[in-house]
Design a protein around this motif. Structure first.
Motif, mmCIF file in Angstrom:
data_model
loop_
_atom_site.group_PDB
_atom_site.id
_atom_site.type_symbol
_atom_site.label_atom_id
_atom_site.label_comp_id
_atom_site.label_asym_id
_atom_site.label_seq_id
_atom_site.Cartn_x
_atom_site.Cartn_y
_atom_site.Cartn_z
ATOM 1 N N LYS A 138 0.846 -1.198 0.000
ATOM 2 C CA LYS A 138 0.000 0.000 0.000
ATOM 3 C C LYS A 138 0.879 1.245 0.000
ATOM 4 O O LYS A 138 1.829 1.344 0.774
ATOM 5 C CB LYS A 138 -0.923 -0.010 1.224
ATOM 6 C CG LYS A 138 -1.847 1.200 1.299
ATOM 7 C CD LYS A 138 -1.325 2.221 2.258
ATOM 8 C CE LYS A 138 -2.018 3.566 2.113
ATOM 9 N NZ LYS A 138 -1.576 4.537 3.130
ATOM 10 N N SER A 195 -3.359 5.292 -2.243
ATOM 11 C CA SER A 195 -4.168 6.427 -1.781
ATOM 12 C C SER A 195 -4.352 7.405 -2.937
ATOM 13 O O SER A 195 -3.744 7.260 -3.990
ATOM 14 C CB SER A 195 -3.440 7.183 -0.676
ATOM 15 O OG SER A 195 -3.388 6.439 0.492
ATOM 16 N N ALA A 196 -5.129 8.426 -2.672
ATOM 17 C CA ALA A 196 -5.210 9.551 -3.606
ATOM 18 C C ALA A 196 -3.859 10.260 -3.623
ATOM 19 O O ALA A 196 -3.050 10.086 -2.707
ATOM 20 C CB ALA A 196 -6.292 10.507 -3.130
ATOM 21 N N THR A 220 -7.594 14.267 -1.304
ATOM 22 C CA THR A 220 -8.818 13.970 -0.541
ATOM 23 C C THR A 220 -9.298 15.216 0.201
ATOM 24 O O THR A 220 -10.484 15.547 0.192
ATOM 25 C CB THR A 220 -8.573 12.826 0.458
ATOM 26 O OG1 THR A 220 -7.941 11.762 -0.228
ATOM 27 C CG2 THR A 220 -9.865 12.332 1.087
ATOM 28 N N GLU A 279 -9.042 8.552 -5.123
ATOM 29 C CA GLU A 279 -8.466 7.217 -5.337
ATOM 30 C C GLU A 279 -8.845 6.672 -6.718
ATOM 31 O O GLU A 279 -8.090 5.918 -7.320
ATOM 32 C CB GLU A 279 -8.932 6.253 -4.244
ATOM 33 C CG GLU A 279 -8.057 6.201 -2.996
ATOM 34 C CD GLU A 279 -8.171 7.425 -2.100
ATOM 35 O OE1 GLU A 279 -9.064 8.270 -2.353
ATOM 36 O OE2 GLU A 279 -7.366 7.555 -1.157
ATOM 37 N N PHE A 286 -9.378 3.080 0.474
ATOM 38 C CA PHE A 286 -10.274 4.073 1.061
ATOM 39 C C PHE A 286 -11.752 3.884 0.730
ATOM 40 O O PHE A 286 -12.601 4.040 1.582
ATOM 41 C CB PHE A 286 -9.793 5.463 0.648
ATOM 42 C CG PHE A 286 -10.535 6.645 1.193
ATOM 43 C CD1 PHE A 286 -10.812 6.776 2.546
ATOM 44 C CD2 PHE A 286 -10.926 7.683 0.343
ATOM 45 C CE1 PHE A 286 -11.453 7.901 3.045
ATOM 46 C CE2 PHE A 286 -11.568 8.817 0.839
ATOM 47 C CZ PHE A 286 -11.836 8.918 2.192
ATOM 48 N N GLY A 345 -13.410 5.774 6.118
ATOM 49 C CA GLY A 345 -12.955 6.768 7.095
ATOM 50 C C GLY A 345 -11.602 7.322 6.711
ATOM 51 O O GLY A 345 -10.884 6.759 5.875
ATOM 52 N N PHE A 346 -11.270 8.419 7.343
ATOM 53 C CA PHE A 346 -10.033 9.139 7.070
ATOM 54 C C PHE A 346 -8.835 8.196 7.103
ATOM 55 O O PHE A 346 -8.723 7.365 7.992
ATOM 56 C CB PHE A 346 -9.895 10.235 8.125
ATOM 57 C CG PHE A 346 -8.731 11.139 7.892
ATOM 58 C CD1 PHE A 346 -8.682 11.931 6.753
ATOM 59 C CD2 PHE A 346 -7.689 11.174 8.786
ATOM 60 C CE1 PHE A 346 -7.599 12.760 6.520
ATOM 61 C CE2 PHE A 346 -6.602 12.005 8.574
ATOM 62 C CZ PHE A 346 -6.554 12.802 7.434
ATOM 63 N N GLU A 347 -7.949 8.299 6.116
ATOM 64 C CA GLU A 347 -6.754 7.448 6.025
ATOM 65 C C GLU A 347 -7.104 5.968 5.836
ATOM 66 O O GLU A 347 -6.344 5.090 6.224
ATOM 67 C CB GLU A 347 -5.880 7.603 7.282
ATOM 68 C CG GLU A 347 -5.203 8.956 7.404
ATOM 69 C CD GLU A 347 -3.968 9.086 6.526
ATOM 70 O OE1 GLU A 347 -3.414 8.049 6.130
ATOM 71 O OE2 GLU A 347 -3.583 10.220 6.231
ATOM 72 N N GLY A 348 -8.270 5.719 5.236
ATOM 73 C CA GLY A 348 -8.762 4.345 5.174
ATOM 74 C C GLY A 348 -8.039 3.407 4.212
ATOM 75 O O GLY A 348 -8.312 2.206 4.207
ATOM 76 N N SER A 349 -7.112 3.912 3.411
ATOM 77 C CA SER A 349 -6.431 3.021 2.454
ATOM 78 C C SER A 349 -5.632 1.911 3.135
ATOM 79 O O SER A 349 -5.520 0.810 2.598
ATOM 80 C CB SER A 349 -5.495 3.817 1.556
ATOM 81 O OG SER A 349 -6.225 4.721 0.790
ATOM 82 N N ASP A 350 -5.073 2.220 4.302
ATOM 83 C CA ASP A 350 -4.354 1.175 5.044
ATOM 84 C C ASP A 350 -5.303 0.012 5.349
ATOM 85 O O ASP A 350 -4.947 -1.160 5.231
ATOM 86 C CB ASP A 350 -3.869 1.699 6.408
ATOM 87 C CG ASP A 350 -2.913 2.868 6.310
ATOM 88 O OD1 ASP A 350 -2.347 3.062 5.217
ATOM 89 O OD2 ASP A 350 -2.741 3.571 7.320
HETATM 90 N N1 ASP Z 1 -6.979 9.467 0.728
HETATM 91 C C1 ASP Z 1 -7.692 9.011 1.893
HETATM 92 C C2 ASP Z 1 -7.515 9.944 3.069
HETATM 93 O O1 ASP Z 1 -6.659 10.783 3.060
HETATM 94 C C3 ASP Z 1 -7.334 7.625 2.273
HETATM 95 C C4 ASP Z 1 -5.872 7.391 2.549
HETATM 96 O O2 ASP Z 1 -5.021 8.062 1.987
HETATM 97 O O3 ASP Z 1 -5.574 6.504 3.322
HETATM 98 O O4 ASP Z 1 -8.193 9.808 4.050
#
Ligand code: ASP
Ligand code: MG
Length: 447
Positions: free
Chosen positions: A5, A35-36, A41, A127, A192, A205-210
């Protein structure tokens, strides 16, 4: 099989794209989740909220996103022999998605309302752009990729903004990723976002790509799930504010979850859940220093020093609810937590006495509503401007009590909670004391 990722900073420009491609090339059968591109985002969300009262400004944010993506692709493909059709293909994709974005922005402006569902539809465009464009460019650079729409894989419920994945459904769908791998392709999908059963776009949710990467890894029984970022692993403290912080080589799933939950920004708090169920190690590594070991999160918990790491949240509130006489003791706590549940507020620190409960909680949109409702239930005392400091992976209570608490004895502690079995110590202090206290404790523990 390895799930790789790559986050927003890895996706930021033509140079980092090449770095990402070099890393992918080191693996035999990777699956890539991205991620984007950096900032996108946040810009998309800004466009959506701006659309409520200034459609021209919202459209200009959209135009900027379009311009940045076109520039990125053109730069990346600049030296490619056959660049014209490749750039045309990418720019058609960008046009389609920016058009879709503008349609959404107009609808928000017309209806004078921005629902969570619309917000997810808008946020996911980042994304959708990055994953497709990156897949095309990586193919042009010589690695055979196949773009995968995450909506086909990540099925969720309809809890927009924070959707919950359907892991059985995902396990079924993920078989199609394996088919691509068998054909010698490298699947590339956006993190995400996903889709609910009605075909609506959702986000994790925020930062959901993980979290997406971990879900796919668990579904496919991957060997590793690797979160590639711009720092060399999870640190003993946030290195931006505590320069002496250093990477931790090993964490248990539990410790990593606590760290993420209590504010460490490197990992989405739910990432470890699917991985730990299948006991798949999660690595956090640096695209700029790919040979550095990074952090390995697994079932093991090595005994290093007395504490593994310190983290903190700066925008918190302490609520102290005191029972009114009419509520029976055993009903009181249940009632308080029911109200918090209703408002989707997660409690970080809690202590109770016979007739009252004090709760340390992160400020959120629903906090005021919750306080109003709690007011009808007992008397509520609100202490604003608080911060929560969390020591994670503590394995010596004698040390903690004697050394840590004496270290901070001159700072008023507004709430303390300690769990020996979880190895967690949480201190709530006023917001302006958070960083000085964190630096002091870090110095004491790690210098
Ligand atoms: N782009 C999304 C975000 O900033 C998901 C990610 O980057 O993990 O929340
Ligand atoms: Mg991240």
């Amino acid at each position: 099989m390895h799930i790789l990722k790559f986050g927003g900073t890895s996706m930021s420009d033509a140079k980092t794209w090449q770095q990402v491609i070099d890393i992918i090339s080191r693996y035999e059968s990777p699956i890539v989740v991205v991620s984007a591109t950096a900032r996108t985002t946040r810009e998309l969300i800004k466009a959506a909220t701006t659309a409520l009262d200034d459609i021209e400004e919202a459209r200009s944010i959209a135009a900027d996103i379009k311009q940045r993506h076109n520039k990125l692709v053109t730069e990346f493909l600049n030296d490619h022999q056959n660049k014209t059709p490749l750039i045309e293909n990418c720019s058609t994709w960008i046009d389609q998605h920016i058009e879709e974005l503008n349609t959404q922005l107009d609808a928000i402006n017309d209806e004078q309302e921005l629902t969570e569902q619309e917000k997810d539809a808008v946020a996911s465009i980042g994304e959708k752009l990055s994953s497709y464009l990156f897949a095309q460019c990586a193919s042009a650079a010589g690695i055979a990729t196949q773009w995968i729409d995450a909506a086909d894989i990540i099925r969720t419920d309809s809890d927009f903004g924070q959707a919950n994945p359907d892991e059985d459904y995902i396990a079924n769908q993920a078989a199609s990723l394996k088919e691509q791998v068998v054909k010698g392709k490298i699947p590339v999908m956006g993190g995400f976002y996903g889709m609910d059963e009605n075909g609506h776009t959702t986000t994790l949710g925020f930062e959901g790509s993980d979290y997406s990467a971990s879900l796919v890894g668990a579904a496919l029984d991957a060997e590793t799930i690797e979160i590639w970022t711009d720092v060399s692993g999870i640190y003993t403290c946030d290195p931006r504010f505590v320069p002496e912080a250093r990477p931790i080589s090993q964490l248990s799933f539990q410790e990593a979850t606590e760290l993420a939950y209590f504010g460490a920004k490197v990992l989405h708090p739910s990432t470890t859940k699917p991985a730990s169920k299948k006991q798949i190690p999660v690595w956090v590594k640096n695209i700029f220093e790919p040979d550095e070991p990074g952090t390995c999160i697994s079932t093991e918990s090595t005994n290093g020093g007395p504490v593994k790491a310190i983290t903190y949240k700066e925008n918190c509130t302490i609520l102290t609810v005191t029972s009114s006489q009419t509520v029976m003791g055993y009903e009181f706590l249940a009632g308080v937590f029911d109200i918090l549940r209703w408002h989707h507020l997660a409690v970080d620190v809690v202590t109770t006495t016979e007739a009252s409960v004090s709760i340390g909680i992160e400020n959120g949109a629903n906090l005021d509503d919750a306080i109003e409702q709690l007011n009808g239930y007992g008397s509520v005392d609100v202490l604003n401007n608080q911060g929560i400091i969390s020591l994670v992976g503590c394995n010596s209570d004698k040390f903690l009590v004697e050394d840590i608490l004496s270290q901070v004895k001159n700072v008023p502690q507004n709430l303390i909670s300690y769990s020996k079995s979880k190895g967690n110590l949480n201190l709530v202090v006023s917001k302006d004391q958070v960083l000085p206290v964190v630096k002091d404790i870090h110095q004491k523990l790690f210098s």
